[in-house]
Design a protein around this motif. Structure first.
Motif, PDB file in Angstrom:
ATOM      1  N   ALA A  84      15.877   3.629 -27.237  1.00  0.00           N
ATOM      2  CA  ALA A  84      15.992   4.774 -27.835  1.00  0.00           C
ATOM      3  C   ALA A  84      15.256   5.003 -29.230  1.00  0.00           C
ATOM      4  CB  ALA A  84      17.646   4.514 -28.126  1.00  0.00           C
ATOM      5  N   ASN A  85      15.172   3.689 -29.883  1.00  0.00           N
ATOM      6  CA  ASN A  85      14.573   3.892 -31.437  1.00  0.00           C
ATOM      7  C   ASN A  85      12.973   4.110 -31.098  1.00  0.00           C
ATOM      8  OD1 ASN A  85      16.776   2.979 -32.673  1.00  0.00           O
ATOM      9  ND2 ASN A  85      15.946   0.926 -32.486  1.00  0.00           N
ATOM     10  N   ALA A  86      12.310   3.615 -29.812  1.00  0.00           N
ATOM     11  CA  ALA A  86      10.931   4.116 -29.698  1.00  0.00           C
ATOM     12  C   ALA A  86      11.032   5.699 -29.448  1.00  0.00           C
ATOM     13  CB  ALA A  86      10.207   3.420 -28.673  1.00  0.00           C
ATOM     14  N   VAL A  87      12.085   6.216 -28.707  1.00  0.00           N
ATOM     15  CA  VAL A  87      11.926   7.579 -28.300  1.00  0.00           C
ATOM     16  C   VAL A  87      12.335   8.526 -29.697  1.00  0.00           C
ATOM     17  CG1 VAL A  87      13.024   9.623 -27.140  1.00  0.00           C
ATOM     18  CG2 VAL A  87      12.548   7.356 -25.980  1.00  0.00           C
ATOM     19  N   ILE A  88      13.065   7.955 -30.452  1.00  0.00           N
ATOM     20  CA  ILE A  88      13.633   8.742 -31.809  1.00  0.00           C
ATOM     21  C   ILE A  88      12.336   8.628 -32.508  1.00  0.00           C
ATOM     22  CG2 ILE A  88      14.905   8.671 -33.731  1.00  0.00           C
ATOM     23  CD1 ILE A  88      17.146   7.002 -31.878  1.00  0.00           C
ATOM     24  N   ARG A  89      11.641   7.693 -32.565  1.00  0.00           N
ATOM     25  CA  ARG A  89      10.436   7.607 -33.519  1.00  0.00           C
ATOM     26  C   ARG A  89       9.122   8.696 -33.001  1.00  0.00           C
ATOM     27  NH1 ARG A  89       6.272   2.773 -35.051  1.00  0.00           N
ATOM     28  NH2 ARG A  89       4.936   3.988 -36.745  1.00  0.00           N
ATOM     29  N   LEU A  90       9.117   8.799 -31.638  1.00  0.00           N
ATOM     30  CA  LEU A  90       8.173   9.884 -31.319  1.00  0.00           C
ATOM     31  C   LEU A  90       8.802  11.415 -31.336  1.00  0.00           C
ATOM     32  CD1 LEU A  90       7.100   8.431 -27.980  1.00  0.00           C
ATOM     33  CD2 LEU A  90       5.773   8.650 -29.968  1.00  0.00           C
ATOM     34  N   ILE A  91      10.212  11.348 -31.492  1.00  0.00           N
ATOM     35  CA  ILE A  91      10.725  12.634 -31.849  1.00  0.00           C
ATOM     36  C   ILE A  91      10.639  13.133 -33.169  1.00  0.00           C
ATOM     37  CG2 ILE A  91      12.878  14.038 -31.921  1.00  0.00           C
ATOM     38  CD1 ILE A  91      13.549  12.451 -29.395  1.00  0.00           C
ATOM     39  N   ARG A  92      10.864  12.203 -33.931  1.00  0.00           N
ATOM     40  CA  ARG A  92      10.767  12.417 -35.590  1.00  0.00           C
ATOM     41  C   ARG A  92       9.188  12.363 -36.397  1.00  0.00           C
ATOM     42  NH1 ARG A  92      15.871   8.487 -37.485  1.00  0.00           N
ATOM     43  NH2 ARG A  92      17.493   9.911 -36.867  1.00  0.00           N
ATOM     44  N   GLU A  93       8.589  11.848 -35.400  1.00  0.00           N
ATOM     45  CA  GLU A  93       6.923  11.609 -36.184  1.00  0.00           C
ATOM     46  C   GLU A  93       6.032  12.265 -35.327  1.00  0.00           C
ATOM     47  OE1 GLU A  93       6.041   7.760 -37.811  1.00  0.00           O
ATOM     48  OE2 GLU A  93       8.460   7.270 -37.895  1.00  0.00           O
ATOM     49  N   ASP A  94       5.768  13.566 -35.704  1.00  0.00           N
ATOM     50  CA  ASP A  94       4.906  14.423 -34.784  1.00  0.00           C
ATOM     51  C   ASP A  94       3.640  13.966 -34.690  1.00  0.00           C
ATOM     52  OD1 ASP A  94       6.757  16.258 -33.587  1.00  0.00           O
ATOM     53  OD2 ASP A  94       6.766  17.544 -35.431  1.00  0.00           O
ATOM     54  N   ASP A  95       3.189  13.254 -36.022  1.00  0.00           N
ATOM     55  CA  ASP A  95       1.872  13.061 -36.066  1.00  0.00           C
ATOM     56  C   ASP A  95       1.590  11.690 -35.098  1.00  0.00           C
ATOM     57  OD1 ASP A  95       3.342  11.451 -37.586  1.00  0.00           O
ATOM     58  OD2 ASP A  95       1.921  10.745 -38.868  1.00  0.00           O
ATOM     59  N   ILE A  96       2.371  10.893 -35.023  1.00  0.00           N
ATOM     60  CA  ILE A  96       2.255   9.680 -34.156  1.00  0.00           C
ATOM     61  C   ILE A  96       2.367  10.096 -32.502  1.00  0.00           C
ATOM     62  CG2 ILE A  96       3.467   7.597 -33.311  1.00  0.00           C
ATOM     63  CD1 ILE A  96       4.202   7.049 -35.988  1.00  0.00           C
ATOM     64  N   LYS A  97       3.462  11.084 -32.424  1.00  0.00           N
ATOM     65  CA  LYS A  97       3.296  11.732 -30.991  1.00  0.00           C
ATOM     66  C   LYS A  97       2.072  12.324 -30.742  1.00  0.00           C
ATOM     67  CE  LYS A  97       6.103  14.729 -28.443  1.00  0.00           C
ATOM     68  NZ  LYS A  97       5.076  15.862 -28.292  1.00  0.00           N
ATOM     69  N   ALA A  98       1.642  13.082 -31.513  1.00  0.00           N
ATOM     70  CA  ALA A  98       0.220  13.852 -30.883  1.00  0.00           C
ATOM     71  C   ALA A  98      -0.918  13.072 -31.229  1.00  0.00           C
ATOM     72  CB  ALA A  98      -0.159  14.743 -32.159  1.00  0.00           C
TER      73      ALA A  98
END
Length: 215
Positions: free
Chosen positions: A173-187
């Motif tokens: 869950a924490n990994a998914v939440i981080r990707l949701i909250r940090e658009d730059d990391i997700k991109a």
């Protein structure tokens, strides 16, 4: 552990047809979400797997409950069939996330669902070399996978996605939440996953390596 000495084993990794799978544009992703009855503004986390205990889908649903509390506009898709479906549906109801999870059932072609994903997950407790992960990366998705089996050879932790301990829904869950909250990391991870897949795991690369091995 199967009786074969490591020095007698060579590996040629699976490949994926990178022309068949491609990233969705934001407009295409929103359109596909609408087709599936999902709010186009929702962040969709999905998994493609058989519904069997070894795939750790109970952890996926428990993680979905945690993610939903942290990010209201979250949605989850499970593509696949198997003997655990009723049990997983009951768990989703118990955790009050049944309305947040689409059980898509068996699909011969998962691409229409991958086109709606924002994040791809593989939370298996044991794994060989996952074609689902290859398809996620070929679709340009950041991957959250458990630190087991071939996942360590497919996912570059912190670069193309995150590796988390198996059976740990909180870390998932924490990994998914981080990707949701940090658009730059997700991109960034989306871009690197696509590039890495095309370079290392294309069908052409697999065929070339197989030919070289036989020669």
């Amino acid at each position: 552990d199967q009786g074969a000495p490591p020095d007698r084993i060579d590996v040629v990794h699976n490949g994926v047809d990178v022309m068949r799978y491609r990233p969705s544009t934001p407009a295409e992703r929103a359109k596909q979400k609408i087709k599936l009855g999902i709010d186009p503004a929702a962040v969709v986390t999905g998994v493609v797997a058989n519904l069997k205990p070894v795939k750790g889908l109970g952890d996926f649903i428990r993680a979905a409950a945690l993610v939903s509390r942290a990010h209201e506009k979250s949605y989850f898709i499970i593509v696949g069939e198997g003997p655990q479906e009723d049990e997983l549906r009951r768990l989703a109801a118990e955790l009050r996330v049944a309305d947040k999870i689409l059980f898509a059932g068996r699909r011969d072609d998962a691409r229409p669902f991958l086109e709606a994903f924002d994040i791809g997950v593989l939370c298996a407790l044991a794994e060989g070399f996952s074609n689902s992960v290859l398809e996620y990366m070929a679709t340009g998705l950041p991957v959250v996978a458990t630190r087991v089996g071939g996942n360590l050879e497919q996912v570059r932790d912190g670069e193309t996605g995150f590796l988390v301990p198996p059976g740990d829904s909180e870390s998932l869950a924490n990994a998914v939440i981080r990707l949701i909250r940090e658009d730059d990391i997700k991109a960034r991870m989306s871009r690197h996953a696509l590039e890495y897949c095309r370079k290392q795991f294309s069908m052409e690369t697999m065929i070339q390596r197989m030919e070289e091995y036989y020669l």
